[in-house]
Enzyme design. Structure first.
Site, PDB file in Angstrom:
ATOM      1  N   THR A 123      -3.577 -17.449  31.882  1.00 56.38           N
ATOM      2  CA  THR A 123      -2.556 -16.979  32.807  1.00 56.38           C
ATOM      3  C   THR A 123      -3.033 -15.709  33.497  1.00 56.38           C
ATOM      4  O   THR A 123      -4.225 -15.381  33.444  1.00 56.38           O
ATOM      5  CB  THR A 123      -1.181 -16.879  32.096  1.00 56.38           C
ATOM      6  OG1 THR A 123      -0.199 -16.545  33.059  1.00 56.38           O
ATOM      7  CG2 THR A 123      -1.175 -15.869  30.974  1.00 56.38           C
TER       8      THR A 123
ATOM      9  N   SER B 262       3.802 -12.442  26.012  1.00 52.53           N
ATOM     10  CA  SER B 262       3.661 -13.873  26.293  1.00 52.53           C
ATOM     11  C   SER B 262       4.511 -14.695  25.321  1.00 52.53           C
ATOM     12  O   SER B 262       4.591 -14.404  24.130  1.00 52.53           O
ATOM     13  CB  SER B 262       2.193 -14.285  26.147  1.00 52.53           C
ATOM     14  OG  SER B 262       2.104 -15.692  26.211  1.00 52.53           O
TER      15      SER B 262
ATOM     16  N   LYS C  54      -6.689 -16.968  36.174  1.00 52.07           N
ATOM     17  CA  LYS C  54      -6.697 -18.411  36.461  1.00 52.07           C
ATOM     18  C   LYS C  54      -7.812 -18.836  37.418  1.00 52.07           C
ATOM     19  O   LYS C  54      -8.305 -19.953  37.318  1.00 52.07           O
ATOM     20  CB  LYS C  54      -5.346 -18.841  37.048  1.00 52.07           C
ATOM     21  CG  LYS C  54      -4.221 -18.838  36.030  1.00 52.07           C
ATOM     22  CD  LYS C  54      -2.930 -19.348  36.659  1.00 52.07           C
ATOM     23  CE  LYS C  54      -1.814 -19.376  35.634  1.00 52.07           C
ATOM     24  NZ  LYS C  54      -0.590 -19.962  36.135  1.00 52.07           N
TER      25      LYS C  54
ATOM     26  N   ASN D 254       6.507 -14.215  52.143  1.00 51.07           N
ATOM     27  CA  ASN D 254       6.025 -13.319  51.092  1.00 51.07           C
ATOM     28  C   ASN D 254       6.142 -11.868  51.539  1.00 51.07           C
ATOM     29  O   ASN D 254       6.063 -11.568  52.732  1.00 51.07           O
ATOM     30  CB  ASN D 254       4.551 -13.647  50.789  1.00 51.07           C
ATOM     31  CG  ASN D 254       4.042 -12.909  49.567  1.00 51.07           C
ATOM     32  OD1 ASN D 254       4.719 -12.895  48.534  1.00 51.07           O
ATOM     33  ND2 ASN D 254       2.879 -12.291  49.677  1.00 51.07           N
TER      34      ASN D 254
ATOM     35  N   ARG E 129      -5.029   9.032   2.204  1.00 51.51           N
ATOM     36  CA  ARG E 129      -6.038   9.024   3.273  1.00 51.51           C
ATOM     37  C   ARG E 129      -6.279  10.430   3.809  1.00 51.51           C
ATOM     38  O   ARG E 129      -5.324  11.131   4.176  1.00 51.51           O
ATOM     39  CB  ARG E 129      -5.576   8.104   4.413  1.00 51.51           C
ATOM     40  CG  ARG E 129      -6.485   8.046   5.609  1.00 51.51           C
ATOM     41  CD  ARG E 129      -7.732   7.184   5.417  1.00 51.51           C
ATOM     42  NE  ARG E 129      -7.413   5.804   5.157  1.00 51.51           N
ATOM     43  CZ  ARG E 129      -7.845   5.106   4.084  1.00 51.51           C
ATOM     44  NH1 ARG E 129      -8.640   5.671   3.199  1.00 51.51           N
ATOM     45  NH2 ARG E 129      -7.504   3.870   3.913  1.00 51.51           N
TER      46      ARG E 129
ATOM     47  N   ARG F 209      -0.659 -12.390  53.223  1.00 51.84           N
ATOM     48  CA  ARG F 209      -0.989 -13.326  52.127  1.00 51.84           C
ATOM     49  C   ARG F 209      -0.302 -14.664  52.352  1.00 51.84           C
ATOM     50  O   ARG F 209      -0.854 -15.717  52.051  1.00 51.84           O
ATOM     51  CB  ARG F 209      -0.564 -12.753  50.767  1.00 51.84           C
ATOM     52  CG  ARG F 209      -1.483 -11.686  50.249  1.00 51.84           C
ATOM     53  CD  ARG F 209      -1.121 -11.323  48.808  1.00 51.84           C
ATOM     54  NE  ARG F 209      -1.647 -12.265  47.835  1.00 51.84           N
ATOM     55  CZ  ARG F 209      -1.268 -12.319  46.556  1.00 51.84           C
ATOM     56  NH1 ARG F 209      -0.353 -11.478  46.114  1.00 51.84           N
ATOM     57  NH2 ARG F 209      -1.785 -13.193  45.732  1.00 51.84           N
TER      58      ARG F 209
ATOM     59  N   GLU G 265       0.854  -1.188   0.000  1.00 50.09           N
ATOM     60  CA  GLU G 265       0.000   0.000   0.000  1.00 50.09           C
ATOM     61  C   GLU G 265       0.885   1.230   0.000  1.00 50.09           C
ATOM     62  O   GLU G 265       1.683   1.427   0.936  1.00 50.09           O
ATOM     63  CB  GLU G 265      -0.930   0.034   1.222  1.00 50.09           C
ATOM     64  CG  GLU G 265      -1.860   1.254   1.171  1.00 50.09           C
ATOM     65  CD  GLU G 265      -2.786   1.392   2.381  1.00 50.09           C
ATOM     66  OE1 GLU G 265      -2.407   0.947   3.487  1.00 50.09           O
ATOM     67  OE2 GLU G 265      -3.879   1.964   2.221  1.00 50.09           O
TER      68      GLU G 265
ATOM     69  N   ASP H 110      -0.157 -26.780  35.742  1.00 51.06           N
ATOM     70  CA  ASP H 110       0.920 -26.068  36.445  1.00 51.06           C
ATOM     71  C   ASP H 110       1.555 -26.919  37.538  1.00 51.06           C
ATOM     72  O   ASP H 110       2.773 -26.926  37.707  1.00 51.06           O
ATOM     73  CB  ASP H 110       0.364 -24.809  37.124  1.00 51.06           C
ATOM     74  CG  ASP H 110       0.553 -23.569  36.269  1.00 51.06           C
ATOM     75  OD1 ASP H 110       1.405 -23.601  35.362  1.00 51.06           O
ATOM     76  OD2 ASP H 110      -0.152 -22.584  36.513  1.00 51.06           O
TER      77      ASP H 110
HETATM   78  P1  NAP Z   1       0.891 -13.503  41.307  1.00 55.74           P
HETATM   79  O1  NAP Z   1      -0.259 -14.367  41.666  1.00 55.74           O
HETATM   80  O2  NAP Z   1       0.642 -12.118  40.841  1.00 55.74           O
HETATM   81  O3  NAP Z   1       1.879 -13.422  42.569  1.00 55.74           O
HETATM   82  C1  NAP Z   1       3.003 -12.612  42.509  1.00 55.74           C
HETATM   83  C2  NAP Z   1       3.860 -12.876  43.740  1.00 55.74           C
HETATM   84  O4  NAP Z   1       5.089 -12.154  43.579  1.00 55.74           O
HETATM   85  C3  NAP Z   1       3.233 -12.389  45.038  1.00 55.74           C
HETATM   86  O5  NAP Z   1       3.618 -13.233  46.071  1.00 55.74           O
HETATM   87  C4  NAP Z   1       3.853 -11.001  45.187  1.00 55.74           C
HETATM   88  O6  NAP Z   1       3.916 -10.547  46.519  1.00 55.74           O
HETATM   89  C5  NAP Z   1       5.250 -11.270  44.691  1.00 55.74           C
HETATM   90  N1  NAP Z   1       5.922 -10.065  44.245  1.00 55.74           N
HETATM   91  C6  NAP Z   1       5.658  -9.344  43.130  1.00 55.74           C
HETATM   92  N2  NAP Z   1       6.504  -8.302  43.041  1.00 55.74           N
HETATM   93  C7  NAP Z   1       7.308  -8.353  44.134  1.00 55.74           C
HETATM   94  C8  NAP Z   1       8.382  -7.552  44.598  1.00 55.74           C
HETATM   95  N3  NAP Z   1       8.792  -6.469  43.919  1.00 55.74           N
HETATM   96  N4  NAP Z   1       9.004  -7.912  45.736  1.00 55.74           N
HETATM   97  C9  NAP Z   1       8.601  -8.994  46.425  1.00 55.74           C
HETATM   98  N5  NAP Z   1       7.583  -9.793  46.039  1.00 55.74           N
HETATM   99  C10 NAP Z   1       6.944  -9.482  44.888  1.00 55.74           C
HETATM  100  O7  NAP Z   1       1.783 -14.202  40.166  1.00 55.74           O
HETATM  101  P2  NAP Z   1       2.054 -15.779  39.940  1.00 55.74           P
HETATM  102  O8  NAP Z   1       1.105 -16.318  38.942  1.00 55.74           O
HETATM  103  O9  NAP Z   1       2.125 -16.435  41.257  1.00 55.74           O
HETATM  104  O10 NAP Z   1       3.471 -15.739  39.210  1.00 55.74           O
HETATM  105  C11 NAP Z   1       4.639 -15.365  39.934  1.00 55.74           C
HETATM  106  C12 NAP Z   1       5.882 -15.584  39.086  1.00 55.74           C
HETATM  107  O11 NAP Z   1       5.989 -16.946  38.733  1.00 55.74           O
HETATM  108  C13 NAP Z   1       5.870 -14.821  37.764  1.00 55.74           C
HETATM  109  O12 NAP Z   1       7.169 -14.336  37.513  1.00 55.74           O
HETATM  110  C14 NAP Z   1       5.500 -15.866  36.732  1.00 55.74           C
HETATM  111  O13 NAP Z   1       6.030 -15.586  35.432  1.00 55.74           O
HETATM  112  C15 NAP Z   1       6.175 -17.084  37.334  1.00 55.74           C
HETATM  113  N6  NAP Z   1       5.532 -18.324  36.879  1.00 55.74           N
HETATM  114  C16 NAP Z   1       6.284 -19.161  36.117  1.00 55.74           C
HETATM  115  C17 NAP Z   1       5.722 -20.323  35.637  1.00 55.74           C
HETATM  116  C18 NAP Z   1       6.561 -21.209  34.774  1.00 55.74           C
HETATM  117  O14 NAP Z   1       5.986 -21.970  34.001  1.00 55.74           O
HETATM  118  N7  NAP Z   1       7.861 -21.153  34.877  1.00 55.74           N
HETATM  119  C19 NAP Z   1       4.405 -20.671  35.958  1.00 55.74           C
HETATM  120  C20 NAP Z   1       3.665 -19.811  36.774  1.00 55.74           C
HETATM  121  C21 NAP Z   1       4.243 -18.625  37.222  1.00 55.74           C
HETATM  122  P3  NAP Z   1       2.706  -9.705  47.184  1.00 55.74           P
HETATM  123  O15 NAP Z   1       1.706 -10.727  47.627  1.00 55.74           O
HETATM  124  O16 NAP Z   1       3.356  -8.984  48.288  1.00 55.74           O
HETATM  125  O17 NAP Z   1       2.182  -8.792  46.113  1.00 55.74           O
END
Ligand code: NAP
Length: 492
Positions: A275, A229, A279, A372, A56, A377, A29, A315
């Site tokens: 995700t 993602s 979830k 945590n 346009r 929590r 285009e 998971d």
């Molecule tokens: P989530 O439900 O949002 O939980 C996030 C967690 O991280 C909470 O405990 C939160 O604490 C903590 N957090 C976030 N920022 C923080 C910081 N700056 N300092 C300290 N703690 C912090 O997320 P999720 O699903 O559990 O996932 C968490 C991580 O696991 C992500 O990085 C995700 O990519 C990874 N993961 C990986 C896989 C894999 O296949 N490898 C699978 C699932 C998840 P608060 O409660 O204080 O907010």
């Protein structure tokens, strides 16, 4: 067909961009409104591909600011010069004289919303004498795409219809399945001529655009945000490797995910990954869930069996299998004893990942402590799944032989951060980081330096994705292909 718009500001830049675009595009285009004074005759003379010529108007989101008469004269010239296609807005179409060599794309753009009555607009454009209808509307919700797909499905006239904006990106990928005449893609990232466009390279290599047709099965990841993602890269690579006519899409759902899933039954999605942050909420939208989902209260996978949506959780076993496979010695693996029984694990984080891992560890006889940032929590999760909470200031009191980070600390772009003091890492400790971007986090680097055994979140991620693929397709997942695609994507 893929059409790449070129938006150079003068004739030289237009010509250069057209040559580059021609490598990826079926049609180019020429957005002449970016360079209205450029010599169109010269550009057409050397065109390597069929072209759409577009001047346009500003009122339709373009760059042309001069008098309407001047603009229409330029459009007429493009027709007279025999460009393959000329784009003209619906409200000006009647003023263009036809030439049998040139097909008229009569277009309408709505940069505010996707009107519910697209059928009437489509009929007006057909009545205005369009050879090809073009309707582009702004998606304010991902469900707006359904109006576009419905329009394409019902249209008897060749039609280009798409939703703009990030929620509309899927219409640019799968419009072809519903009969769309062509899609627009950018020449490279950062050179989009409309919001939500993706690159032609991603369309061809990531989404395998050429192969999309009526019979293509649809899958995707429900997330918010979704742009970064890794799942589209690995699941599309897996479908390609096994020769399945399927495409896996990014579904950015920032509203109610239950409403999204119910609405998208209209286009028979065969399977979803789910995700953050959906979830838990999506459990309510399922016709059926497996036992694990009932116990954990969260799903990460949906599969469609003859219209019934079934929720599953890959998971938990993905994480525990990765831990077991990578970290136990051969002797421990062969032993009759449940391999993790009697160990002590310290879990950092209290979100969805912590809940899945904690649940799996406890089921395998591991003693679990949760720490945590928000201690309440940790306490709530510990109470819920039946383990102990520990304050971050008290980590040294836990003699853990497994440390698992399920916080997002250390994840790209904050790669300098770590959730655990290096001084507390002990030789022989097993350290598992859920973070997979980057594959080696600061926590894992420090753990290796302290003679710990380490495991990246990559294995967990590939395991859960492979298990999803197997639930959807009922055939073995090409794990090596998936891991390679993930590593390649992470490397970019
Ligand atoms: P989530 O439900 O949002 O939980 C996030 C967690 O991280 C909470 O405990 C939160 O604490 C903590 N957090 C976030 N920022 C923080 C910081 N700056 N300092 C300290 N703690 C912090 O997320 P999720 O699903 O559990 O996932 C968490 C991580 O696991 C992500 O990085 C995700 O990519 C990874 N993961 C990986 C896989 C894999 O296949 N490898 C699978 C699932 C998840 P608060 O409660 O204080 O907010």
């Amino acid at each position: 067909m893929i059409c790449i718009p070129v938006t150079g500001r003068d004739v030289e830049k237009m010509a250069q961009e057209m040559a580059v675009a021609a490598e990826q595009a079926d049609v180019v285009e020429l957005r002449m409104d970016y360079a209205p004074g450029a010599d169109l005759r010269r550009l057409l003379k050397d065109r390597p591909r069929p072209v759409i010529v577009t001047y346009r108007a500003k009122r339709q989101g373009g760059m042309f600011e001069g008098p309407e008469e001047d603009r229409l004269r330029l459009v007429q010239k493009a027709v007279d010069l025999g460009a393959e296609y000329v784009d003209i807005e619906l409200d000006a179409a009647a003023r263009i004289r036809r030439n049998p060599k040139t097909r008229l794309i009569v277009s309408h753009h709505d940069f505010e919303r996707t009107p519910s009555d697209l059928g009437r607009l489509h009929a007006d454009i057909v009545a205005a004498g369009a050879d090809i209808v073009k309707i582009a509307t702004m998606a304010t919700d991902i469900r707006d795409n359904l109006a576009i797909f419905d329009l394409l499905r019902r249209s008897k006239k060749e039609t280009i219809a798409l939703c703009m904006g990030e929620p509309g990106t899927i219409s640019r990928i799968i419009g072809k399945k519903f009969g769309g005449y062509l899609t627009f893609a950018s020449i490279r990232a950062g050179r989009e001529s409309a919001p939500g466009q993706i690159t032609a390279r991603d369309l061809r290599t990531l989404y395998r655009y050429e192969k999309i047709g009526w019979g293509t099965e649809l899958y995707g990841v429900i997330a918010n945000p979704v742009a970064h993602s890794m799942s589209p890269a690995i699941q599309n690579a897996a479908f390609e490797a096994v020769g399945r006519n399927a495409v896996y899409l990014p579904f950015k759902v920032d509203g109610d995910p239950v409403a999204f899933v119910n609405a998208f039954k209209a286009i028979d999605i065969k399977g979803y990954s789910v995700t953050l942050p959906h979830k838990e909420a999506l459990v309510a939208a399922m016709d059926e869930v497996d036992d694990l989902v009932k116990r954990v209260g969260a799903l990460n996978t949906i599969f469609n069996r003859e219209g019934r949506l079934i929720g599953a959780n890959t998971d938990v076993s993905a994480a525990l299998d990765a831990l077991t496979a990578a970290l136990l010695t051969e002797k421990e693996r062969r032993s009759e004893e449940p391999p993790l029984k009697g160990r002590v694990a310290l879990l950092l984080g209290a979100g969805g990942a912590a809940r899945a891992v904690g649940f799996g560890l406890l089921a395998r006889g591991v003693r679990v402590f949760i720490a945590n940032r928000t201690h309440e929590r940790a306490e709530a999760l510990a109470r819920e799944i039946g383990c102990e909470a520990v304050a971050l200031s008290d980590l040294a009191s836990v003699a853990a032989d497994i440390l698992i980070n399920t916080t997002s600390v250390g994840m790209h772009p904050n790669v300098g951060a770590t959730p655990f003091p290096a001084a507390l890492l002990r030789p022989g400790m097993v350290v598992f980081d859920a973070v997979y971007n980057p594959p080696e986090t600061r926590l894992l680097r420090e753990a290796r330096a302290a003679d710990c055994r380490t495991l990246s979140g990559l294995a967990w991620f590939v395991n859960q994705a492979a298990a999803q693929f197997e639930l959807w397709t009922e055939r073995p997942a090409p794990r090596n292909v998936m891991e390679k695609a993930l590593r390649e994507r992470l490397g970019k």
